[in-house]
Write an enzyme that holds these catalytic residues in place. Sequence first.
Site, PDB file in Angstrom:
ATOM      1  NE  ARG A 155      -4.050  -1.994   2.083  1.00 45.55           N
ATOM      2  CZ  ARG A 155      -5.058  -2.102   2.936  1.00 45.55           C
ATOM      3  NH1 ARG A 155      -5.166  -1.227   3.922  1.00 45.55           N
ATOM      4  NH2 ARG A 155      -5.939  -3.060   2.821  1.00 45.55           N
ATOM      5  CG  ASP A 179     -13.869   6.001   7.917  1.00 51.02           C
ATOM      6  OD1 ASP A 179     -14.545   4.964   7.956  1.00 51.02           O
ATOM      7  OD2 ASP A 179     -12.618   5.991   7.810  1.00 51.02           O
TER       8      ASP A 179
HETATM    9  C1  SAM Z   1     -14.067  -2.274   7.358  1.00 51.63           C
HETATM   10  S1  SAM Z   1     -14.644  -0.610   7.417  1.00 51.63           S
HETATM   11  C2  SAM Z   1     -16.232  -0.839   8.177  1.00 51.63           C
HETATM   12  C3  SAM Z   1     -17.307  -0.026   7.503  1.00 51.63           C
HETATM   13  C4  SAM Z   1     -18.729  -0.233   8.042  1.00 51.63           C
HETATM   14  N1  SAM Z   1     -18.853   0.163   9.425  1.00 51.63           N
HETATM   15  C5  SAM Z   1     -19.167  -1.657   7.863  1.00 51.63           C
HETATM   16  O1  SAM Z   1     -19.356  -2.375   8.852  1.00 51.63           O
HETATM   17  O2  SAM Z   1     -19.315  -2.088   6.706  1.00 51.63           O
HETATM   18  C6  SAM Z   1     -13.661   0.035   8.774  1.00 51.63           C
HETATM   19  C7  SAM Z   1     -13.531   1.555   8.738  1.00 51.63           C
HETATM   20  O3  SAM Z   1     -12.969   1.998   9.980  1.00 51.63           O
HETATM   21  C8  SAM Z   1     -12.193   3.152   9.711  1.00 51.63           C
HETATM   22  N2  SAM Z   1     -11.269   3.407  10.841  1.00 51.63           N
HETATM   23  C9  SAM Z   1     -10.148   2.730  11.175  1.00 51.63           C
HETATM   24  N3  SAM Z   1      -9.581   3.280  12.249  1.00 51.63           N
HETATM   25  C10 SAM Z   1     -10.357   4.330  12.620  1.00 51.63           C
HETATM   26  C11 SAM Z   1     -10.280   5.300  13.664  1.00 51.63           C
HETATM   27  N4  SAM Z   1      -9.295   5.296  14.555  1.00 51.63           N
HETATM   28  N5  SAM Z   1     -11.246   6.229  13.732  1.00 51.63           N
HETATM   29  C12 SAM Z   1     -12.277   6.249  12.822  1.00 51.63           C
HETATM   30  N6  SAM Z   1     -12.388   5.366  11.822  1.00 51.63           N
HETATM   31  C13 SAM Z   1     -11.438   4.408  11.724  1.00 51.63           C
HETATM   32  C14 SAM Z   1     -11.508   2.807   8.401  1.00 51.63           C
HETATM   33  O4  SAM Z   1     -11.059   3.962   7.730  1.00 51.63           O
HETATM   34  C15 SAM Z   1     -12.597   2.049   7.641  1.00 51.63           C
HETATM   35  O5  SAM Z   1     -13.292   2.877   6.733  1.00 51.63           O
END
Ligand code: SAM
Length: 271
Positions: free
Chosen positions: A38, A140
């Site tokens: 990445r 996010d």
């Molecule tokens: C796998 S996605 C989940 C999306 C959705 N909630 C779902 O269940 O389909 C995880 C998301 O968490 C976000 N994320 C990771 N660390 C984070 C943080 N410290 N604060 C806010 N968002 C975060 C990532 O950018 C990503 O978009």
Amino acid sequence: MAEPSPITHEEFTLFRRLIYKIAGISLSDAKKVLLVGRLARRLQVYELTSFSQYYRMLADGQHPDEVQTMVDLLTTNETYFFREPKHFDFLREEIIAKRRNNATFRVWSAASSSGEEAYSIAMTLAEALPDTPWEIVGSDICTKVLAKAVTGHYSLARTEGIPPGFLQKYCLKGIRSQAGTFKIIPELRKRTRFQQINLTLPIPTDIGEFDVIFLRNVMIYFDAETKTKVVNHLLPRLKRGGHLIIGHSESLTGLDIGPLTAVRPTIYRKP
Ligand SMILES: C[S@@+](CC[C@H](N)C(=O)[O-])C[C@H]1O[C@@H](n2cnc3c(N)ncnc32)[C@H](O)[C@@H]1O
């Protein structure tokens, strides 16, 4: 330009600490290949020959945009409409059907990724609360997915999971240059806003309080300490009687989660 040197164990450790410090994301040793895959392009962009050079650039405090780019690249944003559909049934049948007042119903999709979760909630609320005001906040840490979420514009390939009736009512199929895509209708988009929030930092209080917080499929990237911190940041933002919903593969067992009580294996309520 010379090929960048392969990442060393020490360099991987530096990046691992950095993303943990910024976003709470824990990368195991097995994630070294993913990290290199990445970030390698960023070294090329800046004509750097080692990951140490890139690390120094990120750590010098002079390149906040590049730090955000690194965070954007290291987050995993997989999501889809009506993921884990039982949660939407619970929202409709147990939470909305049993609510006791007509105040604005507020839902937070924390870690909303590109917005599919927030708009799935929006369709559910539009259907279940035709006469009650409601609003949704999606957030996010990743700015790239938030920019996508705001548009509410997706490829038709993403419609899987959206009930056919909702697709007809709440999604506009693109024509001509927009063929092969669809857009969430403006009535739902105007009640759904997105903002950047890092869940490992204190949550701005002006976001208000929520009837329901979706915190799904983000804690899989966190260790126990970070999970505890995040849940405790969210707790004051949940109304009394409000629900916190986590992903089916996640667990809060053994963590200090204050007054929250489990009402289903992945659904908690604040008394
Ligand atoms: C796998 S996605 C989940 C999306 C959705 N909630 C779902 O269940 O389909 C995880 C998301 O968490 C976000 N994320 C990771 N660390 C984070 C943080 N410290 N604060 C806010 N968002 C975060 C990532 O950018 C990503 O978009």
